[in-house]
Design a protein around this motif. Structure first.
Motif, PDB file in Angstrom:
ATOM      1  N   VAL A   9       0.849  -1.130   0.034  1.00  0.00           N
ATOM      2  CA  VAL A   9      -0.191  -0.017  -0.041  1.00  0.00           C
ATOM      3  C   VAL A   9       0.997   1.160  -0.066  1.00  0.00           C
ATOM      4  O   VAL A   9       1.947   1.196   0.403  1.00  0.00           O
ATOM      5  CB  VAL A   9      -1.021  -0.113   1.091  1.00  0.00           C
ATOM      6  CG1 VAL A   9      -2.093  -1.155   1.000  1.00  0.00           C
ATOM      7  CG2 VAL A   9      -0.508   0.055   2.397  1.00  0.00           C
ATOM      8  N   ARG A  10       0.252   2.273  -0.474  1.00  0.00           N
ATOM      9  CA  ARG A  10       1.258   3.438  -0.686  1.00  0.00           C
ATOM     10  C   ARG A  10       1.749   4.285   0.538  1.00  0.00           C
ATOM     11  O   ARG A  10       0.861   4.599   1.320  1.00  0.00           O
ATOM     12  CB  ARG A  10       0.222   4.312  -1.674  1.00  0.00           C
ATOM     13  CG  ARG A  10       0.074   3.762  -2.990  1.00  0.00           C
ATOM     14  CD  ARG A  10      -0.326   4.982  -4.168  1.00  0.00           C
ATOM     15  NE  ARG A  10      -1.022   6.135  -3.388  1.00  0.00           N
ATOM     16  CZ  ARG A  10      -1.310   7.100  -4.122  1.00  0.00           C
ATOM     17  NH1 ARG A  10      -0.738   7.502  -5.301  1.00  0.00           N
ATOM     18  NH2 ARG A  10      -1.993   8.220  -3.595  1.00  0.00           N
ATOM     19  N   GLY A 486       0.160  11.111  -8.590  1.00  0.00           N
ATOM     20  CA  GLY A 486      -1.015  10.097  -8.335  1.00  0.00           C
ATOM     21  C   GLY A 486      -0.457   8.608  -8.745  1.00  0.00           C
ATOM     22  O   GLY A 486      -1.190   7.841  -8.245  1.00  0.00           O
ATOM     23  N   LEU A 651      -0.980  -3.679  -6.973  1.00  0.00           N
ATOM     24  CA  LEU A 651      -1.983  -2.655  -6.532  1.00  0.00           C
ATOM     25  C   LEU A 651      -1.894  -1.298  -7.276  1.00  0.00           C
ATOM     26  O   LEU A 651      -2.862  -0.700  -7.960  1.00  0.00           O
ATOM     27  CB  LEU A 651      -1.806  -2.275  -5.152  1.00  0.00           C
ATOM     28  CG  LEU A 651      -2.550  -1.651  -4.337  1.00  0.00           C
ATOM     29  CD1 LEU A 651      -4.043  -2.611  -4.126  1.00  0.00           C
ATOM     30  CD2 LEU A 651      -2.060  -1.094  -2.945  1.00  0.00           C
ATOM     31  N   LEU A 652      -0.686  -0.666  -7.896  1.00  0.00           N
ATOM     32  CA  LEU A 652      -0.502   0.400  -8.336  1.00  0.00           C
ATOM     33  C   LEU A 652      -1.058   0.340  -9.808  1.00  0.00           C
ATOM     34  O   LEU A 652      -1.444   1.091 -10.257  1.00  0.00           O
ATOM     35  CB  LEU A 652       1.157   0.988  -8.241  1.00  0.00           C
ATOM     36  CG  LEU A 652       1.440   1.331  -6.692  1.00  0.00           C
ATOM     37  CD1 LEU A 652       3.070   1.687  -6.914  1.00  0.00           C
ATOM     38  CD2 LEU A 652       0.628   2.430  -6.204  1.00  0.00           C
ATOM     39  N   GLY A 655      -4.387   0.127 -10.223  1.00  0.00           N
ATOM     40  CA  GLY A 655      -4.921   1.567 -10.308  1.00  0.00           C
ATOM     41  C   GLY A 655      -4.852   2.313 -11.606  1.00  0.00           C
ATOM     42  O   GLY A 655      -5.764   3.099 -11.865  1.00  0.00           O
ATOM     43  N   GLN A 656      -3.843   2.175 -12.193  1.00  0.00           N
ATOM     44  CA  GLN A 656      -3.404   2.912 -13.402  1.00  0.00           C
ATOM     45  C   GLN A 656      -4.473   2.404 -14.514  1.00  0.00           C
ATOM     46  O   GLN A 656      -4.987   2.992 -15.190  1.00  0.00           O
ATOM     47  CB  GLN A 656      -2.107   2.688 -13.894  1.00  0.00           C
ATOM     48  CG  GLN A 656      -0.887   3.589 -13.030  1.00  0.00           C
ATOM     49  CD  GLN A 656      -1.308   4.771 -13.315  1.00  0.00           C
ATOM     50  OE1 GLN A 656      -1.010   5.401 -14.308  1.00  0.00           O
ATOM     51  NE2 GLN A 656      -1.223   5.520 -12.090  1.00  0.00           N
ATOM     52  N   HIS A 658      -7.252   1.037 -14.008  1.00  0.00           N
ATOM     53  CA  HIS A 658      -8.905   1.102 -13.638  1.00  0.00           C
ATOM     54  C   HIS A 658      -9.303   2.576 -14.106  1.00  0.00           C
ATOM     55  O   HIS A 658     -10.070   3.052 -14.698  1.00  0.00           O
ATOM     56  CB  HIS A 658      -8.826   1.601 -12.203  1.00  0.00           C
ATOM     57  CG  HIS A 658      -9.080  -0.016 -11.536  1.00  0.00           C
ATOM     58  ND1 HIS A 658      -8.360  -0.256 -10.136  1.00  0.00           N
ATOM     59  CD2 HIS A 658      -9.444  -1.129 -12.006  1.00  0.00           C
ATOM     60  CE1 HIS A 658      -8.662  -1.548  -9.996  1.00  0.00           C
ATOM     61  NE2 HIS A 658      -9.109  -2.136 -11.005  1.00  0.00           N
ATOM     62  N   GLY A 659      -8.029   3.575 -13.676  1.00  0.00           N
ATOM     63  CA  GLY A 659      -8.375   5.074 -14.173  1.00  0.00           C
ATOM     64  C   GLY A 659      -8.246   5.060 -15.715  1.00  0.00           C
ATOM     65  O   GLY A 659      -9.073   5.975 -16.328  1.00  0.00           O
TER      66      GLY A 659
ATOM     67  N   GLN B 109      -5.264   8.272  -5.876  1.00  0.00           N
ATOM     68  CA  GLN B 109      -3.955   8.500  -6.573  1.00  0.00           C
ATOM     69  C   GLN B 109      -3.420   9.822  -6.579  1.00  0.00           C
ATOM     70  O   GLN B 109      -2.649  10.040  -5.446  1.00  0.00           O
ATOM     71  CB  GLN B 109      -4.291   8.266  -7.988  1.00  0.00           C
ATOM     72  CG  GLN B 109      -4.425   6.613  -8.239  1.00  0.00           C
ATOM     73  CD  GLN B 109      -4.600   6.387  -9.612  1.00  0.00           C
ATOM     74  OE1 GLN B 109      -4.147   6.688 -10.516  1.00  0.00           O
ATOM     75  NE2 GLN B 109      -5.309   5.127  -9.797  1.00  0.00           N
ATOM     76  N   CYS B 147      -8.692  10.077 -11.487  1.00  0.00           N
ATOM     77  CA  CYS B 147      -7.388   9.042 -11.600  1.00  0.00           C
ATOM     78  C   CYS B 147      -7.906   7.546 -11.455  1.00  0.00           C
ATOM     79  O   CYS B 147      -7.419   6.607 -12.177  1.00  0.00           O
ATOM     80  CB  CYS B 147      -6.606   9.302 -10.398  1.00  0.00           C
ATOM     81  SG  CYS B 147      -5.881  10.943 -10.417  1.00  0.00           S
TER      82      CYS B 147
END
Lengths: 764, 167
Positions: A9-10, A486, A651-652, A655-656, A658-659, B109, B147
């Motif tokens: 997680v970030r 982001g 995870l990252l 996320g990329q 999805h967006g 994000q 994002c």
């Protein structure tokens, strides 16, 4: 066990979740004490000669410090990309060329005084005809730059001929004009910047994707040495390509600060952002695809007209990327393309998530579906028949790209299997047989795109191990030329360092976006940062480990080659004798004491550079329901198989994706920047421009595929733009597929209810 | 006009123009810049805060309308969960369950929409403690994110509601 490849997680999150980020408008720096606020006066007409500009009334408004018009600015106008003669002044002089172009600027003590004063600036416009459509612009009936004499910014390639193996020679030839509509990037944070002069240097805080690129641009604009310009990137609330570099409004702030002798801040409104910040896409395509009745594609031609907007910016370059990627995932013997770039009296166009590659994919994926419909075959079958087979050695395409490695059929098979393609087709047949009002549409895309730039490039990193003040541990400081906004690169780079050096994740601090703290850099765009920036971080960390090993060898009285780093313990020891060792803290202390001989700190720089781009690929399946009575479209499922090589942090990466999928689907369904015939923008805020919300989207179904690249040590390809590139044509094809049985052949994007309804009615 | 707001548990008295928007009062007068401004048309929700525990878009509330009311911003959210009473969200207060869920599910994000999104989500669960996925999506329709594609935001809200999150 290595941390690489795990769902960490970030590290960015706790701050963003508790006190919020520090975006440009939030910067609280002593150097900005007493700042005045800039408000730009923007053209209200698309095309006009500027007569008198009366600033007197504005000067008398409350709180006004200064008012400046274009003829007072002595910074040289910005040369146009590809066509230098199409120059953009910081504030329009003589002529305005789009609604929203800055004409003057007011400077006020308080921000809320700005709009009132700006209203009081009186500009005398002598209107000229607007030219909104880039194809119309090529006729040169109205010319934006009389001194240039044409609206043509540049022309590339030539149309095909049948005797040269063009598509017209084939038995089956399908043609279609496809509009890849203009979009707005819509980062949630608008443009914002602040400038002052500090100890003779220009200091610029700016919401940008590349501090060093902006530093170069500012230095060039002001005739300064790079060392005389400090650019600081605070937190950036999204960029999506539109914040690459700086806009004229950002760069002028230093000049205004010098003129007024005070710091100057600027935060635009969303309404300004929608007309003033660069737009994206804006291509008109004429596709011609030729092949045999058995579904074999023999030739493809893509003809492009790129709308550059009023001043040629990155748009002049976008068709190059589109042309390079024209062949897509297919083994088509003959692929040709041509492009013309035209200026129009609209907001300038530049990069937006994908920048030239989504356009290429949208064109060929739509063309393949049209071809499949013409020969009466399933679009999945036509794709299977024409895909480039799996390749591990570089694959040179007919459109001039050299793909690194790929397995396009595997991506398609996995996406189709995850979607349950055969069941979906059965359900579609069932609904059609019943005359169901809700038609099911199934859309495919197979895509490949180019990341890190058409010739790749370089990125910089520096890694240094430091003593923690007061603690007994160490801190590893990573300075990167990447400029995350982001993407989670602080987490990604910390993972690389933790793995390479055997330090805890929370001992790593990543510094970016400050041209004083980071010696050089390129920035974050083109899905380049993990593969180039990450490889640089890894390289720098490895060099620090090597220095540390030599130092440890001295202390342990051993040969450097015999000393190993136990990454689980963060400790160096002689191979085979782990009981005696030196920790990072020991080595930092030893280095500080001069035990390293030359007194070198545990620090290394690394520039990772390559000329070979990477080519992520994948396949998407979209499922839509179309209400055949109202034309309303709903995206009900989206399955995406995206291969970006080896994944550092799922995870990252997810996320990329999805967006990207959301933005890409939104292009197919909802979004479009529109102008009326006089060049008046019709989508100037979030009430008029349909930014997609949670309510319009399903959860996405992601399918894994990893084909590591040989191009970089991480095996990583870019992931930032894949989702956007793959999703748009899948969703677009799904909508067209849903109503194909009603006789509809093609609907341009965005497939709004009105367009779908009209297409159905027209086909009746 | 003189107004007194309870902001994150602390009484704050200020002199404001009648036209002052609550979001500008929070950001520019009180220095609480966690709340962001993303649009001009009450469309994006980046400025969402809790007014007496209910989410409002603070760009569409005048500061004077909040006179005498409780305002919670992202800076004070953790403290409402920790119950330490000082409301400043500091002193090592743990994350609010919604903040924790956004962290665990990668629901943010660039972070710009995040404060508003989190506040809207807190209010949503307050009204509907066990929403379906569709209810979460419709409930957050007024908060835009560019994002995440919303996928992980929806998962985070469901997770915070104690629902099992799959996919």
């Amino acid at each position: 066990m290595s941390i690489l490849g795990t769902r960490v997680v970030r590290v960015e999150d706790p701050r963003l979740l508790t006190v919020g980020g520090t975006y440009a408008a939030d910067v609280d720096d002593p150097r900005l004490a007493g700042a005045i606020h800039a408000t730009y006066v923007r053209s209200t007409v698309a095309h006009a000669e500027i007569g008198a500009v009366d600033l007197d009334e504005a000067r008398a408004m409350p709180g006004v410090v200064d008012v400046v018009a274009g003829d007072e600015v002595d910074l040289p106008p910005i040369a146009g990309v590809t066509n230098e003669a199409m120059r953009r002044p910081y504030l329009a002089r003589d002529r305005v060329r789009f609604v929203g172009e800055p004409v003057a600027v007011v400077l006020t003590e308080r921000p809320e005084q700005g709009p009132d004063a700006a209203e009081a600036v009186v500009v005398d416009y002598a209107p000229l005809p607007a030219v909104v459509d880039p194809c119309d612009a090529l006729a040169d009936d109205t010319v934006l730059f009389p001194e240039v004499g044409t609206n043509l910014v540049g022309a590339f390639g030539t149309p095909p001929t049948a005797d040269a193996g063009g598509p017209d020679a084939s038995d089956v030839v399908v043609r279609q004009r496809i509009v890849n509509q203009r979009l707005a990037a819509c980062p949630l944070e608008v443009r914002s910047s602040a400038a002052t002069w500090d100890l003779g240097r220009l200091v610029l805080w700016c919401s940008t994707q590349n501090a060093h690129g902006l530093q170069h641009a500012v230095a060039a604009a002001y005739g300064l040495d790079r060392s005389e310009v400090l650019v600081v990137t605070p937190d950036v609330g999204g960029g999506f390509g539109a914040k690459i570099g700086g806009h004229p409004e950002d760069i002028l702030l230093g000049w205004l600060s010098r003129r007024c002798g005070r710091p100057v801040r600027w935060v635009e409104t969303r309404s300004e952002n929608m007309v003033g910040m660069v737009h994206g896409r804006a291509q008109v395509h004429d596709v011609t695809i030729g092949g045999r009745p058995d579904g074999t594609i023999e030739a493809y031609h893509l003809s492009i007209v790129q709308d550059a907007g009023a001043y040629p910016n990155m748009a002049a370059f976008l068709p190059r990327l589109t042309r390079t990627m024209a062949a897509g995932t297919y083994a088509i013997p003959t692929v040709t393309s041509d492009a013309r770039v035209a200026v129009t009296t609209t907001t300038p166009v530049a990069s937006y998530r994908g920048a030239g590659r989504p356009e290429a994919t949208a064109a060929i994926e739509r063309a393949v579906d049209l071809f499949a419909a013409e020969v009466g075959l399933d679009p999945a079958e036509v794709r299977r028949r024409n895909l480039v087979p799996r390749f591990d050695e570089p694959h040179r395409t007919a459109s001039g790209a050299t793909y690194d490695c790929g397995d396009f059929p595997a991506a398609l098979d996995r996406a189709l299997a995850a979607a349950g393609y055969d069941e979906l087709r059965a359900e579609q047949r069932r609904r059609r047989a019943q005359g169901d009002r809700l038609a099911l549409g199934i859309g495919l895309s197979t895509y490949v795109e180019v990341t890190s730039g058409p010739r790749a490039g370089s990125e910089f990193a520096e890694v240094e191990v430091r003593d923690t003040a007061g603690g007994d541990g160490v801190e590893v400081v990573v300075a990167t030329g990447s400029s995350p906004h982001g993407q989670g690169l602080e987490t990604a780079f910390a993972m690389l360092v933790a793995d390479e050096m055997g330090v805890p994740l929370d001992a790593v601090r990543v510094v970016h976006g400050d041209t004083d703290q980071v010696a050089r850099g390129v920035g974050t765009f083109g899905s380049r940062s993990l593969q180039l920036g990450g490889s640089a971080v890894r390289g720098a960390a490895a060099e620090v480990v090597d220095r540390a090993r030599r130092l440890a060898a001295d202390l342990l009285e051993a040969a450097p080659d015999d000393v190993v780093l136990d990454t689980a313990a963060g400790r160096f020891h002689v191979a085979g004798t782990p009981a005696v060792g030196r920790t990072w803290a020991d080595l930092v202390a030893a280095a500080a004491a001069g035990d390293a001989g030359d007194g070198a700190a545990l620090r290394a720089e690394h520039d990772f550079s390559t000329t070979q781009p990477t080519y992520p690929f994948g396949a998407h399946v979209a499922v839509v329901e179309v209400d055949t009575e109202s034309g309303d479209v709903r995206l009900v499922r989206h399955v995406a198989c995206d291969d970006a090589g080896r994944v550092l942090n799922p995870l990252l990466a997810e996320g990329q994706r999805h967006g990207g999928i959301a933005q890409g689907a939104a292009q197919a369904l909802y979004e479009q920047v529109a102008f009326d015939a006089d060049g008046n923008p019709l989508t100037t805020n979030f009430a008029d421009y349909a930014v997609v919300s949670a309510a319009e989207l399903p959860s996405f179904e992601l399918v894994d595929l990893q084909t590591p690249t040989w191009v970089n040590p991480l095996g990583a390809k870019g992931i930032g733009e894949s989702g956007t590139i793959g999703s748009t044509p899948a969703v677009h094809n799904a909508v067209c597929d849903a109503v194909a049985h009603l006789g509809v052949r093609h609907i341009d994007m965005p497939t709004t209810p009105e367009r779908v309804w009209r297409a159905i009615r027209a086909a009746e | 006009m003189e107004i007194t707001l309870s902001v994150n548990g602390e009484e704050r008295t200020s002199e404001v123009e009648p036209r002052r928007l609550l979001v500008h009062h929070l950001r520019d007068d009180l220095g609480l810049t966690g709340t962001n401004v993303g649009c001009d048309t009450t469309s994006c929700g980046a400025c969402t805060v809790l007014l007496d525990g209910e989410s409002v878009k603070s760009c569409t509330v005048l500061a004077v309308q909040a006179d005498g009311h409780d305002v919670t911003t992202i800076e004070g959210l953790a403290a409402t969960a920790a119950g330490d009473g000082d409301g400043d969200g500091s002193a090592g207060a743990p994350l609010h369950p919604m903040q924790q869920a956004f962290h665990a599910e990668h629901g943010l994000q660039c972070g710009f929409c995040t404060p508003g999104m989190v506040m809207a989500a807190v209010s949503l669960l307050d009204e509907n403690p066990h929403p379906t996925e569709d209810e979460v999506r419709v409930g957050l329709e007024g908060n835009l994110c560019r994002c995440t594609g919303y996928h992980n935001i929806v998962r985070a809200v469901l997770a915070a509601a104690g629902e099992e999150v799959t996919a």
